[in-house]
Scaffold this active site. Structure first.
Site, short mmCIF file in Angstrom:
data_model
loop_
_atom_site.label_atom_id
_atom_site.label_comp_id
_atom_site.label_asym_id
_atom_site.label_seq_id
_atom_site.Cartn_x
_atom_site.Cartn_y
_atom_site.Cartn_z
N LYS A 35 0.80 -1.03 0.25
CA LYS A 35 -0.33 -0.25 0.03
C LYS A 35 0.91 0.91 0.18
CE LYS A 35 0.21 -0.06 5.18
NZ LYS A 35 -0.46 -0.65 6.47
N TYR A 263 13.62 30.68 6.78
CA TYR A 263 12.41 31.64 7.34
C TYR A 263 12.79 31.89 9.26
CZ TYR A 263 10.71 30.96 3.39
OH TYR A 263 10.33 31.03 1.86
C1 PLP Z 1 -0.38 -1.75 6.65
C2 PLP Z 1 -1.12 -2.80 7.10
C3 PLP Z 1 0.14 -3.97 7.58
C4 PLP Z 1 1.09 -4.19 7.61
O1 PLP Z 1 1.61 -3.20 8.55
P1 PLP Z 1 3.65 -3.76 9.14
O2 PLP Z 1 3.53 -3.31 10.19
O3 PLP Z 1 3.74 -2.83 8.03
O4 PLP Z 1 4.17 -4.70 8.67
C5 PLP Z 1 -1.18 -5.08 7.93
N1 PLP Z 1 -1.80 -5.02 7.84
C6 PLP Z 1 -2.59 -3.85 7.53
C7 PLP Z 1 -4.56 -4.62 7.86
C8 PLP Z 1 -2.35 -2.68 7.24
O5 PLP Z 1 -3.14 -1.77 7.17
#
Ligand code: PLP
Length: 369
Positions: A35, A263
């Site tokens: 993702k 800034y």
């Molecule tokens: C993002 C996510 C993961 C992966 O989590 P990590 O801590 O990066 O391994 C697994 N399951 C779900 C439902 C997630 O949203």
């Protein structure tokens, strides 16, 4: 996009090694979580590398992420767990993408889309075992009564830990217990999904009981520690950070002691020194409020000075620096030769490495080696 100013160099061999390590530790199928543009590392190249390394599933949040994987010719099973009401369920079903079902409203939309296509939807029932985020909780008993649960293919049931990084937290035990109860309650209705899955990276690495039928691995496949403080560094976990963020020095200049930098005159030089202007800023994902981070060049760390701007930030190279404008510097990488890591940048803004890598913006080309 040309990488003349900034680049995120992604080592696909590191991703492959991390997946193999996790696979041999866990001995269950691995879902590679890609993702958010593979945590900023680039969706398609990372997904392909993960599958070549032995991951058998891909996990994404959004429908469009899953569809992009299919359009790139990837045929591995994919689960999308954030297809919200109004999502293109017909397209997901047509592309054989598994859909997470966390509510009756979403289930109803999926059924309607499947009926219109005269095709069975592949679903994973998402249950809320304590995190109070996604998944069934108040609607669970009503959902179990649905006779049309038989009109879909229930491939999996899953939940997500709230405190997986805290290995000895009772909360993990409670979540596992509740998960087992919900699996039993579903089983009592004659539905026993092939795959029960619960573990993210942290749980997969340190809780054997959580691995079940599959582990969902995100951060660890990118070579980063799920929790630097509680679980240790990438290195101590034998993970290889896959991303090295680099930028060019736009220019180098000498300034006197007492010069105000950036800034709001956010900082003052305390000596006559050389400053380097780095051609990346908060529009590229460099955290604006970072303190105690910087760059690595010529075998040395050069700390940030003053506030990060939209497209650039300034570092103190020290009076004796010999580097010149145009040279590449490392913003973060695996830290092996003494440079900053994503964990250092995370600590510099009281955040986590996940946020540092996922926020690298679209103006930064990803280069693969
Ligand atoms: C993002 C996510 C993961 C992966 O989590 P990590 O801590 O990066 O391994 C697994 N399951 C779900 C439902 C997630 O949203």
């Amino acid at each position: 996009m040309s990488a003349y100013r900034a680049r995120a160099v992604v080592d696909l061999a590191a991703i492959s090694a991390n997946i193999k390590l996790i696979q041999s530790t866990c001995s269950v199928p691995v879902m590679a979580v890609v993702k958010a543009d593979a945590y900023g590392h680039g969706l398609i190249p990372v997904a392909k590398a993960a599958i070549s390394a032995g991951a058998t599933w891909l996990g994404v949040a959004l429908p469009e992420e899953a569809i992009a994987l299919r359009k790139a010719g990837i045929t591995a099973p994919i689960l999308a767990w954030l297809a919200s009401p109004g999502a293109p369920f017909n397209e997901l079903i047509a592309h054989d993408i598994d859909i997470a079902i966390p509510s009756i409203a979403i289930f109803t939309e999926v059924l309607a889309a499947a009926n219109a296509l005269k095709k069975k939807a592949r679903i994973h029932i998402e249950v809320d075992t304590g995190m109070s985020r996604g998944g069934f909780r108040d609607e669970w008993n009503t959902f179990l009564e649905r006779s049309d649960l038989r009109d879909v293919e229930v491939i999996g049931i899953f939940s997500h830990f709230a405190r997986a990084d805290e290995a000895d937290s009772d909360f993990n035990l409670q979540q596992k217990k509740r998960f087992a109860e919900m699996v039993t309650e579903l089983g009592a209705r004659g539905i026993s999904p092939q795959i029960q899955h619960l573990a993210n990276s942290a749980a997969a690495l340190q809780d054997q009981d959580a691995r079940m039928g599959m582990v969902r691995i995100g951060i660890a496949m990118y070579g980063l520690s799920p929790d630097y403080e509680r679980m240790g560094s990438s290195k101590s976990l034998k993970l290889q950070p896959a991303m090295c963020l680099e930028a060019r020095l736009h220019l180098v200049k000498v300034v006197d002691a007492g010069s105000s930098v950036g800034y709001g005159s956010g900082a003052q030089t305390t000596r006559k020194t050389k400053l380097g202007v780095v051609a990346m800023g908060y529009a590229d994902g460099i955290p604006r409020m970072a303190k105690n981070a910087g760059i690595f060049i010529d075998g040395k760390r050069a700390p940030l000075i003053g506030r990060v701007s939209m497209d650039q930030f300034v570092v103190d190279l020290g009076p004796d620096a010999t580097v010149k404008g145009g040279e590449w510097v490392c913003i973060f990488g695996n830290g092996d030769s003494g440079g900053y890591t994503a964990d250092d940048w995370a600590a510099a803004v009281s955040s986590i490495n996940y946020e540092i890598v996922t926020r690298i913006g679209p103006r930064v080309p990803r280069i693969y080696k």
